[in-house]
Design a protein around this motif. Sequence first.
Motif, PDB file in Angstrom:
ATOM      1  N   ALA A  71       0.829  -1.203   0.000  1.00  0.00           N
ATOM      2  CA  ALA A  71       0.000   0.000   0.000  1.00  0.00           C
ATOM      3  C   ALA A  71       0.865   1.255   0.000  1.00  0.00           C
ATOM      4  O   ALA A  71       0.587   2.227  -0.700  1.00  0.00           O
ATOM      5  CB  ALA A  71      -0.941  -0.001   1.208  1.00  0.00           C
ATOM      6  N   ALA A  72       1.960   1.230   0.778  1.00  0.00           N
ATOM      7  CA  ALA A  72       2.823   2.407   0.877  1.00  0.00           C
ATOM      8  C   ALA A  72       3.490   2.704  -0.465  1.00  0.00           C
ATOM      9  O   ALA A  72       3.552   3.865  -0.892  1.00  0.00           O
ATOM     10  CB  ALA A  72       3.872   2.195   1.964  1.00  0.00           C
ATOM     11  N   LEU A  73       3.983   1.659  -1.131  1.00  0.00           N
ATOM     12  CA  LEU A  73       4.622   1.857  -2.433  1.00  0.00           C
ATOM     13  C   LEU A  73       3.625   2.462  -3.424  1.00  0.00           C
ATOM     14  O   LEU A  73       3.937   3.427  -4.128  1.00  0.00           O
ATOM     15  CB  LEU A  73       5.135   0.531  -2.987  1.00  0.00           C
ATOM     16  N   GLY A  74       2.432   1.880  -3.451  1.00  0.00           N
ATOM     17  CA  GLY A  74       1.413   2.379  -4.369  1.00  0.00           C
ATOM     18  C   GLY A  74       1.046   3.815  -4.065  1.00  0.00           C
ATOM     19  O   GLY A  74       0.989   4.668  -4.956  1.00  0.00           O
ATOM     20  N   ALA A  75       0.816   4.107  -2.785  1.00  0.00           N
ATOM     21  CA  ALA A  75       0.432   5.461  -2.394  1.00  0.00           C
ATOM     22  C   ALA A  75       1.551   6.437  -2.718  1.00  0.00           C
ATOM     23  O   ALA A  75       1.307   7.571  -3.138  1.00  0.00           O
ATOM     24  CB  ALA A  75       0.085   5.498  -0.906  1.00  0.00           C
ATOM     25  N   GLY A  76       2.819   5.976  -2.547  1.00  0.00           N
ATOM     26  CA  GLY A  76       3.962   6.829  -2.863  1.00  0.00           C
ATOM     27  C   GLY A  76       3.964   7.216  -4.336  1.00  0.00           C
ATOM     28  O   GLY A  76       4.156   8.390  -4.683  1.00  0.00           O
ATOM     29  N   VAL A  77       3.733   6.236  -5.200  1.00  0.00           N
ATOM     30  CA  VAL A  77       3.722   6.511  -6.643  1.00  0.00           C
ATOM     31  C   VAL A  77       2.585   7.471  -6.987  1.00  0.00           C
ATOM     32  O   VAL A  77       2.765   8.423  -7.758  1.00  0.00           O
ATOM     33  CB  VAL A  77       3.593   5.199  -7.457  1.00  0.00           C
ATOM     34  N   ILE A  78       1.413   7.245  -6.403  1.00  0.00           N
ATOM     35  CA  ILE A  78       0.275   8.127  -6.680  1.00  0.00           C
ATOM     36  C   ILE A  78       0.592   9.549  -6.220  1.00  0.00           C
ATOM     37  O   ILE A  78       0.374  10.520  -6.955  1.00  0.00           O
ATOM     38  CB  ILE A  78      -1.004   7.602  -5.978  1.00  0.00           C
ATOM     39  N   GLY A  79       1.162   9.656  -5.014  1.00  0.00           N
ATOM     40  CA  GLY A  79       1.517  10.978  -4.493  1.00  0.00           C
ATOM     41  C   GLY A  79       2.562  11.662  -5.365  1.00  0.00           C
ATOM     42  O   GLY A  79       2.474  12.863  -5.646  1.00  0.00           O
TER      43      GLY A  79
ATOM     44  N   ALA B  82      -4.145   0.303  -8.527  1.00  0.00           N
ATOM     45  CA  ALA B  82      -4.569  -1.090  -8.358  1.00  0.00           C
ATOM     46  C   ALA B  82      -3.745  -1.767  -7.258  1.00  0.00           C
ATOM     47  O   ALA B  82      -4.260  -2.570  -6.478  1.00  0.00           O
ATOM     48  CB  ALA B  82      -4.416  -1.861  -9.674  1.00  0.00           C
ATOM     49  N   PHE B  83      -2.481  -1.407  -7.201  1.00  0.00           N
ATOM     50  CA  PHE B  83      -1.569  -1.954  -6.197  1.00  0.00           C
ATOM     51  C   PHE B  83      -2.038  -1.596  -4.793  1.00  0.00           C
ATOM     52  O   PHE B  83      -2.122  -2.443  -3.906  1.00  0.00           O
ATOM     53  CB  PHE B  83      -0.180  -1.351  -6.463  1.00  0.00           C
ATOM     54  N   VAL B  84      -2.363  -0.325  -4.590  1.00  0.00           N
ATOM     55  CA  VAL B  84      -2.820   0.126  -3.267  1.00  0.00           C
ATOM     56  C   VAL B  84      -4.140  -0.549  -2.911  1.00  0.00           C
ATOM     57  O   VAL B  84      -4.291  -1.140  -1.842  1.00  0.00           O
ATOM     58  CB  VAL B  84      -3.023   1.659  -3.223  1.00  0.00           C
ATOM     59  N   LEU B  85      -5.107  -0.462  -3.815  1.00  0.00           N
ATOM     60  CA  LEU B  85      -6.435  -0.978  -3.481  1.00  0.00           C
ATOM     61  C   LEU B  85      -6.405  -2.484  -3.218  1.00  0.00           C
ATOM     62  O   LEU B  85      -7.141  -2.980  -2.368  1.00  0.00           O
ATOM     63  CB  LEU B  85      -7.445  -0.647  -4.585  1.00  0.00           C
ATOM     64  N   SER B  86      -5.531  -3.207  -3.935  1.00  0.00           N
ATOM     65  CA  SER B  86      -5.450  -4.652  -3.715  1.00  0.00           C
ATOM     66  C   SER B  86      -4.867  -4.984  -2.349  1.00  0.00           C
ATOM     67  O   SER B  86      -5.004  -6.099  -1.869  1.00  0.00           O
ATOM     68  CB  SER B  86      -4.585  -5.314  -4.783  1.00  0.00           C
ATOM     69  N   ALA B  87      -4.155  -4.034  -1.759  1.00  0.00           N
ATOM     70  CA  ALA B  87      -3.527  -4.291  -0.467  1.00  0.00           C
ATOM     71  C   ALA B  87      -4.480  -3.997   0.685  1.00  0.00           C
ATOM     72  O   ALA B  87      -4.200  -4.323   1.828  1.00  0.00           O
ATOM     73  CB  ALA B  87      -2.266  -3.436  -0.317  1.00  0.00           C
ATOM     74  N   LEU B  88      -5.597  -3.353   0.385  1.00  0.00           N
ATOM     75  CA  LEU B  88      -6.476  -2.914   1.462  1.00  0.00           C
ATOM     76  C   LEU B  88      -7.617  -3.891   1.687  1.00  0.00           C
ATOM     77  O   LEU B  88      -8.559  -3.947   0.912  1.00  0.00           O
ATOM     78  CB  LEU B  88      -7.044  -1.528   1.123  1.00  0.00           C
ATOM     79  N   MET B 115      -4.642  -2.614 -18.907  1.00  0.00           N
ATOM     80  CA  MET B 115      -4.899  -2.974 -17.513  1.00  0.00           C
ATOM     81  C   MET B 115      -4.702  -4.467 -17.276  1.00  0.00           C
ATOM     82  O   MET B 115      -4.432  -4.875 -16.152  1.00  0.00           O
ATOM     83  CB  MET B 115      -6.325  -2.544 -17.152  1.00  0.00           C
ATOM     84  N   VAL B 116      -4.830  -5.282 -18.324  1.00  0.00           N
ATOM     85  CA  VAL B 116      -4.593  -6.728 -18.175  1.00  0.00           C
ATOM     86  C   VAL B 116      -3.190  -6.951 -17.605  1.00  0.00           C
ATOM     87  O   VAL B 116      -2.998  -7.717 -16.662  1.00  0.00           O
ATOM     88  CB  VAL B 116      -4.730  -7.451 -19.542  1.00  0.00           C
ATOM     89  N   ILE B 117      -2.220  -6.236 -18.188  1.00  0.00           N
ATOM     90  CA  ILE B 117      -0.832  -6.413 -17.756  1.00  0.00           C
ATOM     91  C   ILE B 117      -0.623  -5.872 -16.345  1.00  0.00           C
ATOM     92  O   ILE B 117      -0.050  -6.537 -15.487  1.00  0.00           O
ATOM     93  CB  ILE B 117       0.127  -5.712 -18.750  1.00  0.00           C
ATOM     94  N   LEU B 118      -1.118  -4.656 -16.096  1.00  0.00           N
ATOM     95  CA  LEU B 118      -0.928  -4.070 -14.766  1.00  0.00           C
ATOM     96  C   LEU B 118      -1.577  -4.936 -13.688  1.00  0.00           C
ATOM     97  O   LEU B 118      -0.982  -5.187 -12.637  1.00  0.00           O
ATOM     98  CB  LEU B 118      -1.507  -2.651 -14.736  1.00  0.00           C
ATOM     99  N   GLY B 119      -2.782  -5.423 -13.957  1.00  0.00           N
ATOM    100  CA  GLY B 119      -3.487  -6.265 -12.982  1.00  0.00           C
ATOM    101  C   GLY B 119      -2.746  -7.573 -12.735  1.00  0.00           C
ATOM    102  O   GLY B 119      -2.646  -8.041 -11.600  1.00  0.00           O
ATOM    103  N   THR B 120      -2.200  -8.144 -13.812  1.00  0.00           N
ATOM    104  CA  THR B 120      -1.470  -9.410 -13.664  1.00  0.00           C
ATOM    105  C   THR B 120      -0.197  -9.211 -12.852  1.00  0.00           C
ATOM    106  O   THR B 120       0.179 -10.073 -12.052  1.00  0.00           O
ATOM    107  CB  THR B 120      -1.143 -10.004 -15.052  1.00  0.00           C
ATOM    108  N   ILE B 121       0.455  -8.056 -13.029  1.00  0.00           N
ATOM    109  CA  ILE B 121       1.656  -7.773 -12.231  1.00  0.00           C
ATOM    110  C   ILE B 121       1.311  -7.726 -10.749  1.00  0.00           C
ATOM    111  O   ILE B 121       2.010  -8.275  -9.903  1.00  0.00           O
ATOM    112  CB  ILE B 121       2.307  -6.438 -12.686  1.00  0.00           C
TER     113      ILE B 121
END
Lengths: 91, 250
Positions: A71-79, B82-88, B115-121
Amino acid sequence: MKKQTVFFLVFVVIALAIVPLFMNPGSEFGGADGEAEGIISEVVPNYEPWFEPLWSPPGGETESLLFALQAALGAGVIGYYFGVKRGQKPA
Amino acid sequence: MKRKNLFNALWLLLALVLLNIGVAYAKPAQMHVMEGFLPVGWAIFWFVVSLPFWVIGFNRIRRTMTEKPESRLLLGMTGAFAFVLSALKIPSVTGSSSHPTGTGLGAILFGPFEMVILGTIVLLFQAILLAHGGLTTLGANSFSMAIAGPFVAYGVWKLLKGRTSDNVAIFTAAALADLITYVVTSVQLALAYPDPVSGFMGSFIKFGTIFAITQIPLAISEGILTVLVVNALKNLNAPELKSLGFAGAK
């Protein structure tokens, strides 16, 4: 979008996460997949997973560390993105 | 105008931070089909189904990056979303937790194949480092989260765009993408594990009840967050959205 609208929408998102906590006293809010596993063993009582994860976090603490990191990595990129774009925007 | 942007960005950040509080309360768990939990035949089947999407998606994303290098950062940002939301993992009304998918945003801005690629990552990261989902079930999980989700988002967005307000269209697209992911997961599990008595439908209803109902409030949250991000983007970066063919940009 009006500031008030944004404020209201954020409030709704927060409420959607908090209200369930009070709707289900005593629940531990486990993952929905654990329940799915229960159904699988109901349908196929002796199902054995044929492949194990190559590596699993040793425990809940390490797992939450990795999720927090995600979550932190993702939020960092968004920020970073919004920071860059805001800096580029002509005043 | 400037102040408004700052406020948008701040609220977005606050929303993401506060969502984390939900994670602290909820027990960590996984929402995708777990490692080893699809019979070999079905695991292979879903890899075969997903393969063409990965190939086309890979080419599309490479083309986007060479033809519109200025959009790389935005592409990274939608992946990060997608990375953040998947972690929550967020507590839901059923007393269990699940997480949003975040795939609607990229599908609306870039298109479903990117998005297929980003989601798969994202799925690969979670399968390898978190034992969440799995490598043998990557085909199936890709199909539900990285293929079905983005394509539904894109389709709904194309369908509603211009017919209703942009915000309503974005909300509906992202929320339905989130929901369909878990409906597809239920279908996948029901196909692999039909109920001995009631068959596929019986199993589908059982799995669907667990996943889909838990997911409804989260789908609403995801729809709202996607609307907020797109509005922040419109304020800060309208020309770039326009170059991507995002017709909602002013």
